[in-house]
Design an enzyme around this catalytic site. Structure first.
Site, PDB file in Angstrom:
ATOM      1  N   LYS A 137       0.837  -1.205   0.000  1.00  0.00           N
ATOM      2  CA  LYS A 137       0.000   0.000   0.000  1.00  0.00           C
ATOM      3  C   LYS A 137       0.870   1.253   0.000  1.00  0.00           C
ATOM      4  CE  LYS A 137      -3.317   2.572   2.805  1.00  0.00           C
ATOM      5  NZ  LYS A 137      -4.046   2.642   4.096  1.00  0.00           N
ATOM      6  N   HIS A 173     -10.320 -29.368 -33.219  1.00  0.00           N
ATOM      7  CA  HIS A 173     -11.044 -28.159 -32.840  1.00  0.00           C
ATOM      8  C   HIS A 173     -12.040 -28.441 -31.716  1.00  0.00           C
ATOM      9  CE1 HIS A 173      -9.002 -26.409 -36.142  1.00  0.00           C
ATOM     10  NE2 HIS A 173      -9.783 -26.871 -37.090  1.00  0.00           N
TER      11      HIS A 173
END
Length: 229
Positions: A14, A154
């Site tokens: 932070k 596929h």
């Protein structure tokens, strides 16, 4: 369950404008080099932000593991779901050649499963579509208790063949759609034999995936150009 460690890491991240926070040893050398060249107070804002982002991601992944552990016997879907992952490697390209992609292993209690546990022989590069199709083929093969060969193109099965004889199982799978099988994925839920490799012959597959291979079978497959095993 660690509380203090994550709290300190979050606090440092932070306040990254004035703190350099490190959670990954692979960053040590680069940060030390920057400190030695410009001094600790002059480490770039870009470096600090990058390290802070990595720190928050590190703590978030840890928290996701704790949450998974605590709800192990809870069969309800959680209201909020946090999933942590660890980068394994980049792949050749994404769903399309101009896109980027990478493989992550899921951070979860217990052994690593899925593509994170796969070993690609000879480190031959895989694309996103290679992983997608191989996952579909492998998942289908795992649905059968008996010896089974699955051929996918596929993400769709071209054929599924089952037999106590592996060569026969392969021929049955190929017979489902031998044209579409060209350039597809061949998955076997048993150790691949030299006899099956011989049956494949000159047929072109992009990938052969299995739990293991006879030594001679593996050596033969790795001689094939553009085949990933």
């Amino acid at each position: 369950i660690d509380i203090g460690g994550p709290a300190m890491v979050r606090a440092a991240a932070k306040n990254h404008a004035g703190v350099i926070v490190l959670v990954d040893p692979t960053d040590y050398d680069a940060v030390l080099a920057e400190i030695e060249s410009v001094g600790a107070g002059a480490v770039s804002a870009e470096t600090r932000r990058r390290l802070a982002a990595k720190a928050f991601g590190h703590v978030a992944a840890y928290d996701s593991l704790v949450a998974q552990y605590l709800r192990v016997d809870d069969h309800e879907f959680p209201h909020r779901l946090a999933i942590g992952g660890e980068l394994l490697h980049n792949v050749r390209y994404g769903e399309n050649p101009h896109q980027r992609a990478a493989v992550y292993k899921l951070l979860a209690p217990g052994p690593v499963v899925g593509v994170g546990s796969w070993h690609v022989h000879d480190d031959r590069e895989m694309s996103y579509n290679n992983y997608l199709d191989a996952t579909a083929a492998w998942g289908c093969a795992q649905d059968f208790a008996g010896q089974t060969v699955v051929i996918v193109k596929h993400t769709l099965p071209c054929g599924v063949g089952a037999s106590d004889d592996q060569v026969e199982a392969y021929h049955r799978a190929l017979a489902g759609d031998p044209v579409s099988a060209f350039g597809g994925i061949c998955a076997v839920n048993r150790v691949v034999t030299s006899a099956m490799v011989g049956a494949i012959g000159k047929h072109r597959f992009d990938i052969v995936i299995a739990p293991g291979y006879e030594d001679a079978a593996l050596a033969s497959l790795l001689k094939r150009k553009n085949l990933r095993v």
